[in-house]
Design a protein around this motif. Structure first.
Motif, PDB file in Angstrom:
ATOM      1  N   ASN A 238      75.811  23.234  12.251  1.00  0.00           N
ATOM      2  CA  ASN A 238      75.033  23.818  13.349  1.00  0.00           C
ATOM      3  C   ASN A 238      73.773  24.531  12.882  1.00  0.00           C
ATOM      4  O   ASN A 238      72.909  24.860  13.696  1.00  0.00           O
ATOM      5  N   CYS A 239      73.652  24.784  11.575  1.00  0.00           N
ATOM      6  CA  CYS A 239      72.445  25.436  11.035  1.00  0.00           C
ATOM      7  C   CYS A 239      71.848  24.568   9.937  1.00  0.00           C
ATOM      8  O   CYS A 239      72.567  24.128   9.031  1.00  0.00           O
ATOM      9  N   ASP A 240      70.538  24.327  10.003  1.00  0.00           N
ATOM     10  CA  ASP A 240      69.906  23.486   8.993  1.00  0.00           C
ATOM     11  C   ASP A 240      69.638  24.286   7.718  1.00  0.00           C
ATOM     12  O   ASP A 240      69.666  25.526   7.714  1.00  0.00           O
ATOM     13  N   ALA A 241      69.369  23.568   6.633  1.00  0.00           N
ATOM     14  CA  ALA A 241      69.234  24.192   5.324  1.00  0.00           C
ATOM     15  C   ALA A 241      68.075  25.182   5.262  1.00  0.00           C
ATOM     16  O   ALA A 241      68.193  26.264   4.662  1.00  0.00           O
ATOM     17  N   LEU A 242      66.940  24.835   5.883  1.00  0.00           N
ATOM     18  CA  LEU A 242      65.771  25.717   5.806  1.00  0.00           C
ATOM     19  C   LEU A 242      66.009  27.020   6.565  1.00  0.00           C
ATOM     20  O   LEU A 242      65.588  28.092   6.115  1.00  0.00           O
ATOM     21  N   SER A 243      66.675  26.932   7.711  1.00  0.00           N
ATOM     22  CA  SER A 243      66.968  28.140   8.480  1.00  0.00           C
ATOM     23  C   SER A 243      67.911  29.060   7.716  1.00  0.00           C
ATOM     24  O   SER A 243      67.726  30.288   7.690  1.00  0.00           O
ATOM     25  N   LEU A 244      68.932  28.487   7.092  1.00  0.00           N
ATOM     26  CA  LEU A 244      69.871  29.293   6.322  1.00  0.00           C
ATOM     27  C   LEU A 244      69.179  29.975   5.143  1.00  0.00           C
ATOM     28  O   LEU A 244      69.393  31.164   4.871  1.00  0.00           O
ATOM     29  N   LEU A 245      68.330  29.229   4.429  1.00  0.00           N
ATOM     30  CA  LEU A 245      67.621  29.799   3.282  1.00  0.00           C
ATOM     31  C   LEU A 245      66.615  30.863   3.714  1.00  0.00           C
ATOM     32  O   LEU A 245      66.546  31.947   3.146  1.00  0.00           O
ATOM     33  N   GLY A 246      65.811  30.536   4.719  1.00  0.00           N
ATOM     34  CA  GLY A 246      64.812  31.489   5.196  1.00  0.00           C
ATOM     35  C   GLY A 246      65.445  32.731   5.780  1.00  0.00           C
ATOM     36  O   GLY A 246      64.968  33.851   5.570  1.00  0.00           O
ATOM     37  N   GLY A 247      66.540  32.541   6.518  1.00  0.00           N
ATOM     38  CA  GLY A 247      67.227  33.683   7.101  1.00  0.00           C
ATOM     39  C   GLY A 247      67.785  34.617   6.052  1.00  0.00           C
ATOM     40  O   GLY A 247      67.655  35.850   6.152  1.00  0.00           O
ATOM     41  N   ALA A 248      68.405  34.063   5.016  1.00  0.00           N
ATOM     42  CA  ALA A 248      68.946  34.904   3.946  1.00  0.00           C
ATOM     43  C   ALA A 248      67.837  35.666   3.234  1.00  0.00           C
ATOM     44  O   ALA A 248      67.981  36.858   2.917  1.00  0.00           O
ATOM     45  N   ALA A 249      66.717  34.997   2.999  1.00  0.00           N
ATOM     46  CA  ALA A 249      65.592  35.663   2.328  1.00  0.00           C
ATOM     47  C   ALA A 249      65.059  36.814   3.171  1.00  0.00           C
ATOM     48  O   ALA A 249      64.736  37.895   2.655  1.00  0.00           O
ATOM     49  N   ALA A 250      64.951  36.606   4.477  1.00  0.00           N
ATOM     50  CA  ALA A 250      64.455  37.664   5.361  1.00  0.00           C
ATOM     51  C   ALA A 250      65.420  38.843   5.412  1.00  0.00           C
ATOM     52  O   ALA A 250      65.000  40.014   5.377  1.00  0.00           O
ATOM     53  N   LEU A 251      66.702  38.562   5.485  1.00  0.00           N
ATOM     54  CA  LEU A 251      67.699  39.632   5.552  1.00  0.00           C
ATOM     55  C   LEU A 251      67.673  40.502   4.297  1.00  0.00           C
ATOM     56  O   LEU A 251      67.913  41.712   4.364  1.00  0.00           O
ATOM     57  N   ASP A 252      67.384  39.894   3.168  1.00  0.00           N
ATOM     58  CA  ASP A 252      67.397  40.639   1.911  1.00  0.00           C
ATOM     59  C   ASP A 252      66.126  41.437   1.667  1.00  0.00           C
ATOM     60  O   ASP A 252      66.059  42.221   0.715  1.00  0.00           O
ATOM     61  N   ASP A 253      65.125  41.269   2.521  1.00  0.00           N
ATOM     62  CA  ASP A 253      63.883  42.021   2.356  1.00  0.00           C
ATOM     63  C   ASP A 253      63.828  43.164   3.376  1.00  0.00           C
ATOM     64  O   ASP A 253      63.015  43.173   4.308  1.00  0.00           O
ATOM     65  N   ALA A 254      64.704  44.129   3.193  1.00  0.00           N
ATOM     66  CA  ALA A 254      64.832  45.225   4.162  1.00  0.00           C
ATOM     67  C   ALA A 254      63.576  46.072   4.247  1.00  0.00           C
ATOM     68  O   ALA A 254      63.220  46.573   5.323  1.00  0.00           O
ATOM     69  N   ASP A 255      62.877  46.258   3.138  1.00  0.00           N
ATOM     70  CA  ASP A 255      61.663  47.081   3.160  1.00  0.00           C
ATOM     71  C   ASP A 255      60.597  46.464   4.055  1.00  0.00           C
ATOM     72  O   ASP A 255      59.921  47.167   4.824  1.00  0.00           O
ATOM     73  N   TYR A 256      60.442  45.145   3.969  1.00  0.00           N
ATOM     74  CA  TYR A 256      59.441  44.490   4.813  1.00  0.00           C
ATOM     75  C   TYR A 256      59.829  44.603   6.285  1.00  0.00           C
ATOM     76  O   TYR A 256      58.988  44.920   7.141  1.00  0.00           O
TER      77      TYR A 256
END
Length: 348
Positions: A238-256
């Motif tokens: 139900n989730c494509d590879a780019l969304s999963l990768l981009g989402g994880a990267a965004a979640l880990d950048d709490a300061d931004y």
């Protein structure tokens, strides 16, 4: 086509211009700022190593781990979805059958009705009180196996404190889904209640606070045994590879995320104060938009703004005058909106 599908009106998303050009788009609560630079880096890395020729991880393991880190939960409490709307769809499939009541407040997110109707279920609307609160027994009398609670709410932007949500969940015998699409802009959230209340589930999206509306990625947080059951219902990939990768990267950048949140909140205060000064009633918002009632006919103002290439959301609910929901844009966009709105009101 099944008869109950023929009877449905269906959900109508906010207008998405094919060629935005010079349009100021304040109608679908998108974040006006770009996502974390880490998102593009993660996607570029995936494109470079040929990962797209393979299916994505069906359980979104790395993404779920990023969610767990962000919220202090365990990965087995997380389900990834193709946006939070996919998560809400999975929940409705899992908990609701034909003829079952599905409860939700009104005015609120109109997709809840659509999800119930897709299942041939019975939508049961529970009116908000005039101050945008709900009594603790609001859903208990509906007999519904499932209730949705947008918190912060759309269109009002208002929010029930976590203690009040807990009181509602304790009196509700079914499953309460707290839809926290806008919680990144709020003072508190209900994720801490999941371990305390077995019938409470929280849904989140990365579309709003993390500027990823175009990638379509969201998640649920629930007890592990609930997630285990929901995994049987979701689509295999139900989730494509780019969304999963981009989402994880965004979640880990709490300061931004924190930096753009601060900018949105500052503009939100200025927007609400200015619209009130023009004669509108605007509840205190915990989201990235302002809800405007009490002015001239909303249809007229909507059309006049659109003629100036400014899109806001015209919203209609039974028993209420139509209102305008205005997304918090950049300071420059909001300056333009307020200037045009003031000119329109002066000319009436």
């Amino acid at each position: 086509m099944l008869p109950h599908i023929d009877r449905m009106a269906g959900y109508v998303p906010g207008e998405q211009p094919r060629d935005p050009g010079s349009i100021i788009k304040l109608n679908t609560n998108e974040n006006p700022y770009p996502p974390s630079p880490r998102v593009a880096e993660a996607i570029q890395a995936a494109l470079a190593d040929g990962r797209l020729r393979r299916y994505p991880d069906p359980s979104g393991t790395a993404f779920r781990e990023a969610v767990a880190r962000r919220h202090g939960v365990t990965p087995d409490m997380v389900l990834a979805g193709n946006g939070s709307d996919d998560c809400l769809t999975i929940l409705t499939r899992a908990f609701v059958g034909p003829g079952d009541p599905v409860a939700y407040p009104t005015p609120s997110y109109v997709l809840y009705r659509t999800l119930a109707e897709i299942q041939d279920a019975r939508p049961v609307e529970v009116p908000f009180l005039p101050d945008w609160t709900l009594p603790p027994d609001a859903f208990a009398a509906t007999g519904a196996p499932l209730a949705f609670l947008a918190n912060p709410n759309s269109p009002s932007g208002t929010m029930l404190p976590a203690a009040e949500v807990a009181a509602i969940a304790r009196q509700f015998p079914g499953t309460l889904v707290v839809d926290e699409a806008y919680a990144d802009f709020a003072d508190e959230d209900c994720i801490g209640l999941v371990s305390e209340l077995p019938n409470l589930i929280v849904s989140r999206t990365l579309s709003k606070g993390l500027s990823l509306a175009g990638l379509r990625i969201g998640y649920l947080i629930a007890r592990p045994e609930v997630i285990e059951g929901l995994n049987k219902v979701k689509d295999s990939y139900n989730c494509d590879a780019l969304s999963l990768l981009g989402g994880a990267a965004a979640l880990d950048d709490a300061d931004y995320t924190r930096s753009i949140r601060d900018r949105v909140l500052s503009t939100r205060r200025r927007l609400a104060d200015a619209i009130r000064a023009l004669g509108y009633s605007v509840p205190d918002s915990q989201a990235n938009f302002a809800w405007c009632e009490g002015g001239p006919p909303a249809e007229e103002i909507y059309d006049a703004l659109k003629a100036h290439n400014i899109l806001v959301r015209l919203m209609r609910y039974p028993g209420r005058e139509p209102g305008l929901r205005v997304t918090v844009g950049t300071d420059e966009q909001i300056d333009r909106f307020l200037d045009v709105l003031g000119t329109i009101l002066q000319a009436r």
